[in-house]
Structures are given as structure tokens and as C-alpha cells.
Motif scaffolding. Structure first.
Motif, PDB file in Angstrom:
ATOM      1  N   UNK A 109      15.401  10.487  -4.964  1.00 36.13           N
ATOM      2  CA  UNK A 109      15.705  10.192  -3.435  1.00 36.13           C
ATOM      3  C   UNK A 109      15.102  11.944  -3.740  1.00 36.13           C
ATOM      4  N   UNK A 110      15.721  12.998  -4.115  1.00 33.88           N
ATOM      5  CA  UNK A 110      15.197  13.931  -3.793  1.00 33.88           C
ATOM      6  C   UNK A 110      15.187  15.083  -5.123  1.00 33.88           C
ATOM      7  N   UNK A 111      15.190  16.345  -5.020  1.00 34.89           N
ATOM      8  CA  UNK A 111      15.107  17.068  -6.513  1.00 34.89           C
ATOM      9  C   UNK A 111      16.591  17.164  -7.154  1.00 34.89           C
ATOM     10  N   UNK A 112      17.733  16.578  -6.482  1.00 32.96           N
ATOM     11  CA  UNK A 112      19.761  17.011  -6.175  1.00 32.96           C
ATOM     12  C   UNK A 112      19.194  15.472  -7.705  1.00 32.96           C
ATOM     13  N   UNK A 113      19.070  14.677  -6.660  1.00 39.26           N
ATOM     14  CA  UNK A 113      19.326  12.933  -7.415  1.00 39.26           C
ATOM     15  C   UNK A 113      18.588  13.369  -8.652  1.00 39.26           C
ATOM     16  N   UNK A 114      17.180  13.765  -8.179  1.00 39.66           N
ATOM     17  CA  UNK A 114      16.161  14.212  -9.797  1.00 39.66           C
ATOM     18  C   UNK A 114      17.352  14.860 -11.460  1.00 39.66           C
ATOM     19  N   UNK A 115      17.906  15.931 -10.767  1.00 38.54           N
ATOM     20  CA  UNK A 115      19.210  16.042 -11.268  1.00 38.54           C
ATOM     21  C   UNK A 115      20.392  16.234 -11.593  1.00 38.54           C
ATOM     22  N   UNK A 116      20.668  14.853 -11.086  1.00 41.09           N
ATOM     23  CA  UNK A 116      21.420  14.207 -11.254  1.00 41.09           C
ATOM     24  C   UNK A 116      21.486  13.146 -12.352  1.00 41.09           C
ATOM     25  N   UNK A 117      20.409  12.853 -12.236  1.00 40.42           N
ATOM     26  CA  UNK A 117      19.236  11.915 -13.168  1.00 40.42           C
ATOM     27  C   UNK A 117      19.570  12.993 -14.828  1.00 40.42           C
ATOM     28  N   UNK A 118      19.142  13.464 -14.705  1.00 45.33           N
ATOM     29  CA  UNK A 118      19.063  14.305 -16.445  1.00 45.33           C
ATOM     30  C   UNK A 118      19.956  14.561 -16.942  1.00 45.33           C
ATOM     31  N   UNK A 119      20.330  15.423 -15.750  1.00 48.32           N
ATOM     32  CA  UNK A 119      22.452  15.240 -17.476  1.00 48.32           C
ATOM     33  C   UNK A 119      22.891  13.918 -17.371  1.00 48.32           C
ATOM     34  N   UNK A 120      22.681  13.100 -16.791  1.00 45.96           N
ATOM     35  CA  UNK A 120      23.561  12.201 -16.890  1.00 45.96           C
ATOM     36  C   UNK A 120      22.023  11.223 -18.043  1.00 45.96           C
ATOM     37  N   UNK A 121      21.040  11.280 -17.881  1.00 50.50           N
ATOM     38  CA  UNK A 121      20.337  10.807 -18.976  1.00 50.50           C
ATOM     39  C   UNK A 121      20.701  11.572 -20.775  1.00 50.50           C
ATOM     40  N   UNK A 122      21.185  12.851 -20.051  1.00 52.12           N
ATOM     41  CA  UNK A 122      21.467  14.397 -21.507  1.00 52.12           C
ATOM     42  C   UNK A 122      22.874  13.920 -21.552  1.00 52.12           C
ATOM     43  N   UNK A 123      23.907  14.025 -20.941  1.00 51.86           N
ATOM     44  CA  UNK A 123      24.998  14.419 -21.639  1.00 51.86           C
ATOM     45  C   UNK A 123      25.914  13.864 -21.308  1.00 51.86           C
TER      46      UNK A 123
END
Length: 421
Positions: A93-107
Motif C-alpha cells: 500500500x505504500x513504501x513503508x509497507x514495502x519496507x516492512x515486507x522486506x524486513x519480514x522476508x529477510x529477518x
């Protein structure tokens, strides 16, 4: 389909018409704002507003998603073509949501993130206090060189060695210079950390080749889709095919439910425009205009963080040249004459983010209006006049006349209504 709200909701119609007038009669200098095309507005106001499409194309939870699938596949394909990525998830939904997903995918929860400190140009979603990122991960920060305003990659490497992060974030909200993605990747490799490059502000510049790309360099690339790229409002994640499943699962159900399919349609429309040669010219003009803006402000005696810009905005540091003028007051003075910019902290700033000692002045939106270097220099002189005498009503009157003339000379949307495009 009817598009005039007036007969059914006069109060809402009035508010939207007032916003249309505000956009027409002022100049947006906010670096994260732009004017979407008629096609993007039409896509985002389409009947896809009505459709739930939880899941991925071809694998939805709800029935009736065949046309939503077609739209999302278009958006994905166009994003892959624009950025040379193996996989694109366009649902955030936003760049912030994209960042949250990136962290969740890797960490895993509790892992350590190393990111740029907010006052030095970082972003809330990189793990600033009181955010969900800060709540779920152990976040530490690096900064820019206080003397030059530039990243010192050796210092970042030393900070990584000191803090032993699991993930390093590059890409920034208020850093006016080219980012060396390869050097940041080398820092991450040396630390044994993942590397997420956030191109939220740079998406359009990267797509057009006006800024180097981190795609194929960083482990994951995140971005906004409505800033310099002028597509539908939202975010995206780009990655290699081997991370596709992890990213898709992190987006849904990890961070959100059903995508906003009307926004995905807007992304598809904007990405199609960004694939044209005209967009490459536009992105290059954004950078040229920002350079003209920076040069003219410096000639007028203003200090700029890092001494200038390589990107789409200039970051003004008011502390030495205008010590009694805060970023908040500067923002208000400019808005009073029709120039909409934003206050911004600068490296070493002792004022709060809500007051700040700097001003971020961007060129994406005025470039969409058609500004060239000459118009941008005229704009810069108007900004300088107002900031040099923020309480002088005669200066403000002249500035309002200049803004009105520039808005007339470089109009948006013609006679159409932004709210009902």
C-alpha cells in the motif's frame, strides 16, 4: 458512469474542488509529491475499487478475479521491464509497507537493522523510535559526515563492524547525492548482512537511468510508486527470483490483506508511461531543474547540505545564513505565497523534526508542469526573496504575483477536475 459528486454529496464535492483549485494555483515543491496523469487518475478511480483480490494472480482467495489478475500482471511485467528485476511485487500500500515486507522476508524478530539516522536523511520506516520497525527489531544507526553532508562509506563500514547488523538499509528521504549501491553492498557483505535499498524517492530517476540502479546489487529493492515515477500511489518490492516467494508471503499475509486493486491499476498505468522515451526526458529534466535550483539558491547566499544536489531536491540549511528562521517558519512563509515545500532536519540539527533548521525543496512536480531551467531559476529567486524577508508584505505580494504567473504559464490538467479524472 456519473463523475460529478455535487448532487449527492455537496460537502465532499466542495472539498475536492477546493483541493483541485489549490493544486492548480500553487506550486508543489515537496520532493515526495507529483501530479499523476489523467490515465493514472482514471485507473485509480476505476471500478477495481470494488474488488477484493486477496492473494496473487492466479491464486486468489476470492472468485471473480480474472480481470484483477490481468491488471496486476500488467503492473508486475511493466515493473520488471522498467527496473530489470526478476520479480516485482506491486501490492504494498505504500513504501513503508514495502519496507516492512522486506524486513519480514529477510529477518527474524529481534534481528539488528543498521540504517541512516532520521536527522541525517533517513526515513521513519528504516527503524526510527516509536515505529513498528523499532518495536520488532533492534535498530542502530549511521550518519553522514557532519562537515561534508555526504556519506562516508568507510565510516559506515566501521559502524557495521561495531554493531554487527543482520541487515543494512541504504536509500534515503533527504540525502541529495548519488548513492553508491555497490559500496553499500560491499559493506553489507563484509558484515555478513542483508542489504535493502530503498529507492522510494528515486524510483523514477532509477527507471529512467538518471540515477544508478541498485537492482541486481542489493538483496531487495523497495520503493514508492507515486513520487518521481508518477504512477499509482503505493509501493513495490523488487528482487531476484529466488526471493520471490519470501517477498510475496511477507507482503500477504505478513503485512497486509487484500491489495488496493485500483491503486495497482494506477501503478500499471504509470509504469506504462514510464516506459516511454518521453519519461526519460522528464526524469533528466527533474535533475537538471534541481541543479539549477541549487545553483541559484547558493548564488543567493544560501547554504545547502553537501553543497548541492545530484537528485531531485535541494536541502537548504538555514542555521548560519538565517539563524532566526526555523524550517517551520520558512515553510509557512513560502506557503503563504503559494509555494508548498517542507521543513526538514539537517545533519547536526538541534531543533526537533517538527520545527527543524532546514527546508527540502523538490522539482518533480514543477517539472511535470513543464518547468525548464529558466523557470526554475525564477522560482529559486522567489524562494530566496521570501526567505530573506519573511515578514515583508511587499515581498510577499510580488512573490504571489510571480507564483500566479508561473502557474498560468505551466498549468496542470487543463480544465479537467482532478477529483473526477
Amino acid at each position: 458512469m456519473p463523475t460529478d459528486l455535487s448532487p449527492v454529496d455537496g460537502a465532499l464535492a466542495d472539498a475536492l474542488e477546493s483541493e483541485r483549485a489549490r493544486q492548480r494555483e500553487t506550486l508543489s515543491l515537496v520532493a515526495s509529491e507529483n501530479y499523476a496523469s489523467e490515465a493514472v487518475l482514471a485507473a485509480q478511480g476505476s471500478v477495481l475499487t470494488n474488488k477484493y483480490a486477496e492473494g496473487d494472480p492466479g491464486d486468489r482467495y476470492y472468485a471473480g478475479c480474472e480481470h484483477a489478475d490481468a491488471v496486476e500482471r500488467l503492473a508486475r511485467e511493466r515493473a520488471r521491464d522498467l527496473f530489470g528485476a526478476e520479480h516485482a511485487n506491486v501490492q504494498p500500500h505504500s513504501g513503508t509497507q514495502a519496507n516492512l515486507a522486506a524486513y519480514q522476508a529477510l529477518l527474524d524478530s529481534g534481528d539488528r537493522i543498521l540504517s541512516l539516522e532520521l536527522r541525517h536523511g533517513g526515513h521513519l520506516s528504516h527503524g526510527q523510535p516509536y515505529t513498528a520497525v523499532d518495536e520488532h527489531f533492534d535498530v542502530v544507526h549511521y550518519g553522514v559526515d557532519p562537515e561534508t553532508g555526504r556519506l562516508d562509506y568507510d565510516a559506515v563500514e566501521a559502524r557495521a563492524a561495531e554493531t554487527d547488523p543482520d541487515l543494512i538499509v541504504s536509500g534515503y528521504s533527504a540525502y541529495p547525492r548519488v548513492v553508491d549501491w555497490e559500496r553499500m553492498q560491499a559493506v553489507a557483505d563484509e558484515a555478513g548482512a542483508y542489504h535493502v535499498a530503498d529507492i522510494a524517492h528515486l524510483t523514477g530517476l532509477v527507471a529512467a537511468g538518471a540515477h544508478p540502479s541498485p537492482v541486481g546489487v542489493a538483496d531487495l529493492v523497495t520503493g514508492s510508486t507515486h513520487k518521481t515515477i508518477r504512477a499509482g500511489r503505493g509501493g513495490m518490492v523488487l528482487c531476484a527470483g529466488e526471493l520471490a516467494d519470501a517477498v510475496d508471503t511477507a507482503v500477504m499475509p505478513g503485512c497486509q490483506g487484500g491489495p488496493l486493486m485500483h491503486n495497482v491499476a494506477g501503478k500499471a498505468a504509470g509504469f506504462a508511461e514510464a516506459l516511454t522515451p518521453d519519461f526519460d526526458v522528464y526524469a533528466g529534466q527533474i535533475v537538471e531543474n534541481a541543479s539549477s535550483l541549487a545553483d541559484r539558491l547558493r548564488a543567493r547566499g544560501f547554504d545547502l547540505v553537501s553543497g548541492g544536489t545530484d537528485v531531485h531536491f535541494a536541502l537548504v540549511d538555514l542555521r548560519d545564513t538565517h539563524p532566526d528562521l526555523t524550517g517551520q517558519a520558512a515553510e509557512a512563509a513560502l506557503e503563504s505565497v503559494g509555494l508548498v515545500a517542507n521543513k526538514q532536519t539537517v545533519p547536526g540539527d538541534h531543533r526537533s523534526a517538527t520545527v527543524a533548521s532546514g527546508l527540502r525543496i523538490g522539482t518533480p512536480a514543477v517539472t511535470t508542469r513543464g518547468f525548464d531551467a529558466a523557470a526554475t531559476e525564477r522560482l529559486a529567486d522567489t524562494v530566496a526573496d521570501v526567505l530573506d524577508a519573511p515578514e515583508d508584505e511587499s515581498v510577499a505580494t510580488d512573490a504571489r504575483e510571480t507564483v500566479a504567473d508561473l502557474c498560468r504559464s505551466f498549468p496542470i490538467y487543463g480544465d479537467s477536475r482532478v477529483a473526477s479524472a
